[in-house]
Design a protein around this motif. Structure first.
Motif, PDB file in Angstrom:
ATOM      1  N   LEU A   1       6.819   7.125 -12.756  1.00  0.00           N
ATOM      2  CA  LEU A   1       5.924   7.349 -11.618  1.00  0.00           C
ATOM      3  C   LEU A   1       4.751   8.235 -12.022  1.00  0.00           C
ATOM      4  O   LEU A   1       3.605   8.010 -11.609  1.00  0.00           O
TER       5      LEU A   1
ATOM      6  N   ASN B   1       2.456   6.147 -14.347  1.00  0.00           N
ATOM      7  CA  ASN B   1       1.780   5.093 -13.595  1.00  0.00           C
ATOM      8  C   ASN B   1       0.633   5.639 -12.742  1.00  0.00           C
ATOM      9  O   ASN B   1      -0.359   4.951 -12.488  1.00  0.00           O
TER      10      ASN B   1
ATOM     11  N   LEU C   1       6.905  -1.072 -11.928  1.00  0.00           N
ATOM     12  CA  LEU C   1       5.865  -0.470 -11.094  1.00  0.00           C
ATOM     13  C   LEU C   1       4.548  -1.239 -11.162  1.00  0.00           C
ATOM     14  O   LEU C   1       3.831  -1.335 -10.163  1.00  0.00           O
TER      15      LEU C   1
ATOM     16  N   ILE D   1       3.917  -4.185  -8.637  1.00  0.00           N
ATOM     17  CA  ILE D   1       3.712  -3.934  -7.208  1.00  0.00           C
ATOM     18  C   ILE D   1       2.227  -4.038  -6.874  1.00  0.00           C
ATOM     19  O   ILE D   1       1.386  -3.385  -7.509  1.00  0.00           O
TER      20      ILE D   1
ATOM     21  N   TYR E   1       0.348  -0.566  -0.839  1.00  0.00           N
ATOM     22  CA  TYR E   1       0.161   0.871  -0.646  1.00  0.00           C
ATOM     23  C   TYR E   1      -1.057   1.155   0.244  1.00  0.00           C
ATOM     24  O   TYR E   1      -1.036   2.078   1.066  1.00  0.00           O
TER      25      TYR E   1
ATOM     26  N   LYS F   1       6.130   5.679   1.451  1.00  0.00           N
ATOM     27  CA  LYS F   1       5.675   4.581   0.587  1.00  0.00           C
ATOM     28  C   LYS F   1       6.664   4.358  -0.559  1.00  0.00           C
ATOM     29  O   LYS F   1       6.942   3.212  -0.935  1.00  0.00           O
ATOM     30  N   PHE F   2       7.180   5.453  -1.099  1.00  0.00           N
ATOM     31  CA  PHE F   2       8.161   5.334  -2.179  1.00  0.00           C
ATOM     32  C   PHE F   2       9.442   4.665  -1.679  1.00  0.00           C
ATOM     33  O   PHE F   2       9.987   3.773  -2.332  1.00  0.00           O
TER      34      PHE F   2
ATOM     35  N   THR G   1       8.071   1.123  -2.964  1.00  0.00           N
ATOM     36  CA  THR G   1       8.394   1.224  -4.388  1.00  0.00           C
ATOM     37  C   THR G   1       9.840   0.853  -4.684  1.00  0.00           C
ATOM     38  O   THR G   1      10.109  -0.012  -5.535  1.00  0.00           O
TER      39      THR G   1
END
Length: 286
Positions: free
Chosen positions: A89, A92, A175, A178, A183, A196-197, A201
């Motif tokens: 994360l 990214n 990741l 996505i 988002y 959001k996670f 995610t």
């Protein structure tokens, strides 16, 4: 096209199957055969039926090695996936240097486990204790690898430090699949970072969770190199993994047939655990 396909079959697939049979299937069948004997690795032998299996289930040393291995695998699997996901994360989110950072984080996975373990063994025994003495921290003044209750912590630290690189790369692969528009839509609706996670995610990378959890658990159940280099199963038998016990018993203690039976049982347990993980995690993907 048919002739080309036939050539590909003969040149690539058949030799591969032969090599796989000789190096994997054949030793497995030999181990299964010897598990029903009293073979010590050399000399004569006789069939003993299921005696090796019965004695194995009553052997406190074997039972302890299973408890250690499974406990170590569970702790390491949880830690390596949490750390791997957090690093992924972080990488990214830093698009500018993402490729460079990926390469840096993957370096530990490319190094040999024995080399890493020997380096950490020196760190635990020399550097950490020196720092502890300099700072007056009593806990750090002792080598945890020599402590029967804490040696497993050192094995976990080394294992997770190296394995996190592989998990990180897999999570990064998930990741990048996505769509950013998801988002953006969530932000318009006022969703927080955690929401959001949780709702975008995690559901989108569940297949990568499955791969990471199954592969990590399988690899950690077969822990060998780090045990050999760090503790050799000690102190006593405190960190004796099943793989190390099978090797030690079969080749150093003349228990070839006995440990062959142990290896067969261990193989079945790994298959069952992996199958259970797949069934549970596949249900989450739907």
């Amino acid at each position: 096209m048919v002739k080309k396909s036939n050539k590909l079959l003969y040149v690539v697939i058949i030799p591969t199957l032969v090599i796989f049979f000789l190096l994997h299937t054949m030793p497995l069948l030999q181990g299964l055969f010897y598990s029903f004997t009293d073979f010590g690795g050399f000399g004569d032998w006789e069939f003993v039926g299921l005696n090796n299996y019965i004695e194995g289930f009553q052997d406190s040393r074997i039972i302890h090695s299973y408890f250690f291995t499974i406990g170590f695998s569970i702790v390491s699997t949880i830690l390596v996936n949490i750390i791997g996901l957090l690093i992924a994360l972080g990488i990214n989110s830093n698009i500018k240097f993402s490729n460079t950072i990926r390469g840096i984080y993957f370096i530990p996975y490319m190094l040999g486990t024995l080399i890493i373990a020997y380096v950490f063994s020196f760190l635990f025994s020399q550097l950490v204790s020196s720092i502890g003495e300099a700072l007056g921290i009593e806990f750090l003044q002792y080598n945890i690898l020599g402590n029967q209750n804490l040696a497993w912590v050192g094995v976990v630290i080394v294992t997770v430090w190296q394995a996190a690189a592989f998990n990180t790369i897999l999570y990064l692969s998930g990741l990048v699949t996505i769509d950013d528009s998801l988002y953006e839509a969530a932000e318009i609706d006022g969703a927080s970072s955690f929401e959001k996670f949780r709702h975008i995610t995690v559901p989108m990378i569940i297949p990568f969770f499955t791969i990471n959890l199954v592969v990590s658990m399988k690899n950690f159940l077969m822990a060998f190199d780090q045990v050999v280099a760090l503790t050799e199963g000690g102190p006593g038998t405190a960190t004796e993994s099943v793989s190390f016990l099978i090797y030690q018993g079969a080749f150093a203690e003349g228990q070839f047939a006995y440990q062959s039976a142990n290896a067969i049982v261990f193989f079945i347990i790994i298959v069952l655990i992996s199958f259970f993980q797949f069934k549970v995690l596949e249900g989450r993907e739907r």
